[in-house]
Motif scaffolding. Sequence first.
Motif, PDB file in Angstrom:
ATOM      1  N   VAL A  25       0.838  -1.205   0.000  1.00 41.20           N
ATOM      2  CA  VAL A  25       0.000   0.000   0.000  1.00 41.20           C
ATOM      3  C   VAL A  25       0.871   1.252   0.000  1.00 41.20           C
ATOM      4  N   ASN A  26       1.942   1.245   0.785  1.00 41.38           N
ATOM      5  CA  ASN A  26       2.827   2.410   0.814  1.00 41.38           C
ATOM      6  C   ASN A  26       3.534   2.611  -0.527  1.00 41.38           C
ATOM      7  N   GLU A  27       3.910   1.512  -1.192  1.00 40.55           N
ATOM      8  CA  GLU A  27       4.515   1.633  -2.518  1.00 40.55           C
ATOM      9  C   GLU A  27       3.507   2.178  -3.525  1.00 40.55           C
ATOM     10  N   ALA A  28       2.250   1.742  -3.415  1.00 38.68           N
ATOM     11  CA  ALA A  28       1.208   2.269  -4.300  1.00 38.68           C
ATOM     12  C   ALA A  28       1.011   3.762  -4.070  1.00 38.68           C
ATOM     13  N   ALA A  29       1.071   4.188  -2.805  1.00 42.54           N
ATOM     14  CA  ALA A  29       0.921   5.616  -2.487  1.00 42.54           C
ATOM     15  C   ALA A  29       2.033   6.433  -3.133  1.00 42.54           C
ATOM     16  N   SER A  38      -2.163  13.641  -4.787  1.00 43.09           N
ATOM     17  CA  SER A  38      -1.856  13.496  -3.364  1.00 43.09           C
ATOM     18  C   SER A  38      -2.516  12.235  -2.829  1.00 43.09           C
ATOM     19  N   CYS A  39      -1.877  11.622  -1.832  1.00 41.58           N
ATOM     20  CA  CYS A  39      -2.385  10.352  -1.307  1.00 41.58           C
ATOM     21  C   CYS A  39      -2.139  10.271   0.190  1.00 41.58           C
ATOM     22  N   LEU A  40      -3.154   9.832   0.911  1.00 42.75           N
ATOM     23  CA  LEU A  40      -3.061   9.588   2.351  1.00 42.75           C
ATOM     24  C   LEU A  40      -3.221   8.101   2.613  1.00 42.75           C
ATOM     25  N   VAL A  41      -2.301   7.516   3.371  1.00 39.80           N
ATOM     26  CA  VAL A  41      -2.405   6.121   3.785  1.00 39.80           C
ATOM     27  C   VAL A  41      -2.801   6.080   5.253  1.00 39.80           C
ATOM     28  N   LEU A  96      -5.945   5.571   0.947  1.00 44.50           N
ATOM     29  CA  LEU A  96      -5.811   4.126   0.992  1.00 44.50           C
ATOM     30  C   LEU A  96      -5.892   3.690   2.451  1.00 44.50           C
ATOM     31  N   VAL A  97      -6.908   2.908   2.789  1.00 42.18           N
ATOM     32  CA  VAL A  97      -7.071   2.393   4.145  1.00 42.18           C
ATOM     33  C   VAL A  97      -6.529   0.966   4.173  1.00 42.18           C
TER      34      VAL A  97
END
Length: 370
Positions: A25-29, A38-41, A96-97
Amino acid sequence: MAASADERTLVWCTGISGSQRTDYVNEAAEAIRAEGRSCLVIDIGDLLEQVPEHLKVGTSRTELLDGNEDLLRLHRSYALQNMLRMIEETEADVVLVSTHACFMRNGRLMPGLDMHFIKEHFAGRISAFVTVVLDTPDVWRALAQRPEWAGRLRLAEVALWRDFEVALTRMLAEYEGAPFYLLARRDPAEGLARLTRRPPAPSAYLSYPITAILQSGSTALIEGARTLAARLRDEAGLVVFDPLSIEDLPQTKEGVSPGDASAEDESGTPPISAEMEHEAEPYLVSHTVATDLQLIDQADMVIVYYPTDKVSPGVFTEMSHARDRRKPLYLCEFPGAPERVSPFLGLFHTASFETVDVLIEHLLSEQRAD
């Protein structure tokens, strides 16, 4: 300009412990941010550990699974309220949750989601649901090295846990009327980034005779399939679902013979015993079939790469399933294609291409036409 709540893409990402879901998920962000969005995980596990000390029970999120379920619900409620606040306050284009759908521990299956909370606060707001999966033996080995999980799960239980994780997430997606994607950890996380676009990038399932190729010992054909997958991603901009990115069975692993999994690896991880392999085999065989069919279901098209004259029941089953699902199906380097393709195959395929170059040019022309 910041995205409004209606414009924001919210993706619910699940995956069992040991699946490397958080890393994926962090790599996708990072890939999303590289596109200029912009993206928040939000990691629910991290929020569980932020519960105030006077409310906290145990020293880790895993200890909560061994205690009173009411306490687990209390911690989860606190974490979910924090998550809701973060989503309401963020101006990110994509959220992304990262969470669990369920837990398997000490022979018990426990929920990892608060369905009432999701229904009350997120009905109609979640853009897509995703489950990240890693090879079951690799998950077992990863958990065997963690003190909180060592000795808690057999290989078959890990397989069952993953089944439940996938099924529960897919059911929730169906209930919400949102897309569901099964994503392999070993595929590029850029795939998830592309699926968060509006509209999502086109996707393809890559079908090829894996077992027949591996049994022939021809690594060049496998490399050809991987090269094709990379070109479909890089040149045609597709999200590619590659079945060889999930290798649950020894016979689908390159250079691995049945029984090799029983050997201890260099890190000192306890071996997977022959007894555990035998116990888990029915579940892993079922995984392999169900996973490939799910990957076809979630794809926009199916591409059959078949540069061999070896017969593959798996490929022909996948072609039949694609036809039943009304998926466009393209043959590439099929023996005798395009002039001498059997009329029976004409019932299954949309078009046939002699080379990879011609296939990619066709895909690009279709995208230009759209």
